[in-house]
Each structure stands twice: as C-alpha cells, then as structure tokens.
Design an enzyme around this catalytic site. Structure first.
Site, PDB file in Angstrom:
ATOM      1  N   HIS A  20     -16.189  -7.840  75.579  1.00  8.68           N
ATOM      2  CA  HIS A  20     -14.921  -7.661  76.318  1.00  8.68           C
ATOM      3  C   HIS A  20     -13.737  -8.075  75.439  1.00  8.68           C
ATOM      4  O   HIS A  20     -12.720  -7.390  75.388  1.00  8.68           O
ATOM      5  CB  HIS A  20     -14.911  -8.525  77.589  1.00  8.68           C
ATOM      6  N   LYS A  44     -22.296  -5.334  92.818  1.00 14.44           N
ATOM      7  CA  LYS A  44     -22.897  -6.437  92.036  1.00 14.44           C
ATOM      8  C   LYS A  44     -22.750  -7.758  92.789  1.00 14.44           C
ATOM      9  O   LYS A  44     -21.756  -7.961  93.480  1.00 14.44           O
ATOM     10  CB  LYS A  44     -22.192  -6.577  90.682  1.00 14.44           C
ATOM     11  N   ARG A  93     -20.005   1.530  75.218  1.00 11.19           N
ATOM     12  CA  ARG A  93     -20.908   0.958  74.225  1.00 11.19           C
ATOM     13  C   ARG A  93     -21.899   1.979  73.693  1.00 11.19           C
ATOM     14  O   ARG A  93     -22.210   2.010  72.518  1.00 11.19           O
ATOM     15  CB  ARG A  93     -21.695  -0.212  74.844  1.00 11.19           C
ATOM     16  N   SER A 131     -22.733  -8.422  80.282  1.00 14.93           N
ATOM     17  CA  SER A 131     -22.669  -9.661  81.062  1.00 14.93           C
ATOM     18  C   SER A 131     -24.022  -9.958  81.713  1.00 14.93           C
ATOM     19  O   SER A 131     -24.455 -11.112  81.771  1.00 14.93           O
ATOM     20  CB  SER A 131     -21.607  -9.536  82.160  1.00 14.93           C
TER      21      SER A 131
HETATM   22  O1  PNS Z   1     -17.042  -4.415  84.804  1.00 13.60           O
HETATM   23  P1  PNS Z   1     -17.466  -3.406  85.825  1.00 13.60           P
HETATM   24  O2  PNS Z   1     -18.230  -4.104  86.943  1.00 13.60           O
HETATM   25  O3  PNS Z   1     -18.218  -2.247  85.247  1.00 13.60           O
HETATM   26  O4  PNS Z   1     -16.103  -2.827  86.432  1.00 13.60           O
HETATM   27  C1  PNS Z   1     -16.114  -1.904  87.505  1.00 13.60           C
HETATM   28  C2  PNS Z   1     -14.756  -1.934  88.226  1.00 13.60           C
HETATM   29  C3  PNS Z   1     -14.467  -3.335  88.738  1.00 13.60           C
HETATM   30  C4  PNS Z   1     -13.670  -1.507  87.258  1.00 13.60           C
HETATM   31  C5  PNS Z   1     -14.835  -0.925  89.424  1.00 13.60           C
HETATM   32  O5  PNS Z   1     -15.879  -1.306  90.254  1.00 13.60           O
HETATM   33  C6  PNS Z   1     -13.514  -0.879  90.207  1.00 13.60           C
HETATM   34  O6  PNS Z   1     -12.577  -0.245  89.773  1.00 13.60           O
HETATM   35  N1  PNS Z   1     -13.470  -1.561  91.371  1.00 13.60           N
HETATM   36  C7  PNS Z   1     -12.276  -1.591  92.207  1.00 13.60           C
HETATM   37  C8  PNS Z   1     -12.475  -0.725  93.467  1.00 13.60           C
HETATM   38  C9  PNS Z   1     -12.275   0.748  93.131  1.00 13.60           C
HETATM   39  O7  PNS Z   1     -11.198   1.190  92.807  1.00 13.60           O
HETATM   40  N2  PNS Z   1     -13.388   1.518  93.229  1.00 13.60           N
HETATM   41  C10 PNS Z   1     -13.395   2.936  92.915  1.00 13.60           C
HETATM   42  C11 PNS Z   1     -13.594   3.152  91.434  1.00 13.60           C
HETATM   43  S1  PNS Z   1     -13.607   4.846  91.019  1.00 13.60           S
END
Ligand code: PNS
Length: 158
Positions: A20, A44, A93, A131
């Site tokens: 990150h 998660k 990645r 993570s």
């Molecule tokens: O680090 P991650 O868990 O891969 O990040 C995913 C994240 C937090 C960016 C995604 O789950 C998110 O944007 N959550 C906020 C809610 C939302 O907008 N969901 C629709 C995404 S298309």
C-alpha cells in the site's frame, strides 16, 4: 484543469502493508494531493478497527507531504462527489486482481460518470503481498517485519 487535483486511494487497509505504501508513494508523485480513504469492506471481517487503521496509515505516511488520511462510510462514488474529486487510485498486483478491479472501476463509473480509475503497479517485490496474508503469517507466528510499516508490526507484537 487549473484547480488542485486530489486523487483518492480507497481501501480497507486491514492492515496497511508496504505494498500500500509503495502505491501511495507512486501516486504522490503523480498528483498534487492524495487522499487515502479508509472504509469498511462489507464482504470482509476486519481485524483492526477503522480508527486504528486510520491511525496506522497516518503514522506510515507522515513523511509524505501531499498525502492525507481520512475515513468515510457509504458509497465511494458519493464520497468522491462530495469532495469534488473524480480520480481513483487502485493498485494492480497481478492478473488475478484484474477482474475484481475492472468490475469495481466500471461500477464506480456507472454510479458517477466522471470517475476515472487509475491503476498503478507496485514494485515487483510486493506483487505477492496482501493484508490477508500478513494476518495469516502473524497469526501463525511468522515474521512480518519486512512486509509492513514498523508501526503495524509493533501493533501485531503488542
Ligand atoms: O482494500 P479493498 O478491501 O480491496 O477495498 C475495497 C473498497 C473498500 C475500495 C470497496 O469495497 C469500496 O469502495 N467500498 C465502499 C462502498 C462502495 O462504494 N461499494 C461499491 C464499490 S463499486
């Protein structure tokens, strides 16, 4: 484009890893301001609280001047609109990341047609790092010092 462009790097960061940090550093060289936006990922179960993740990220990026760390709830697309930003940063990645990232980028653009997602590749040393893997290694007694910022390793050692 004459106003200050803020690019948002969203994620759950549970916990933040050196991968990150690598993406944040690269993004900070490309955009005037990077907002690291920490939130819950509804699919998660998080190990660290939102507050703790924000605290760890703030410590980890304290030497990069144009980076700030915030938390948000709700839709990312709405958050971008609220702060008048349209750029999302995500790390890619490996090919295995692509399908999920592609789906998310297109859905965010469907929700807010101005959003552009910029994908950055981390240093190849971090292509295997996640993570979840850090949490598993730590839980099984392995060494994580080379995988995460010092403050994160300290948190696991507590
Ligand atoms: O680090 P991650 O868990 O891969 O990040 C995913 C994240 C937090 C960016 C995604 O789950 C998110 O944007 N959550 C906020 C809610 C939302 O907008 N969901 C629709 C995404 S298309």
């Amino acid at each position: 484009m004459n106003k200050k462009v803020s690019a948002v790097y969203p994620g759950s960061f549970d916990p933040p890893t050196n991968g990150h940090l690598d993406i944040i550093t690269r993004a900070s060289r490309l955009f005037p301001e990077i907002i690291v936006a920490v939130t819950e990922n509804s699919v998660k179960n998080h190990m660290f609280s939102l507050e703790k993740r924000v605290e760890l990220l703030k410590k980890s990026v304290s030497d990069i001047k144009n980076v700030k760390v915030i938390s948000f709830s709700g839709l990312l697309a709405d958050y971008l609109e609220k702060i008048d930003s349209f750029i999302l940063i995500r790390g890619l990645r490996a090919l295995s990341d692509f399908e999920y990232e592609f789906q998310m980028a297109l859905m965010n653009r469907k929700l807010n047609k101005n959003i552009e997602t910029v994908f950055l590749m981390p240093d190849q040393d971090y292509t295997f790092l996640s993570s979840s893997m850090v949490k598993e290694i730590a839980a099984l007694g392995g060494k994580i010092e080379e995988l995460v910022p010092e403050c994160v390793a300290d948190e696991f050692n507590k």
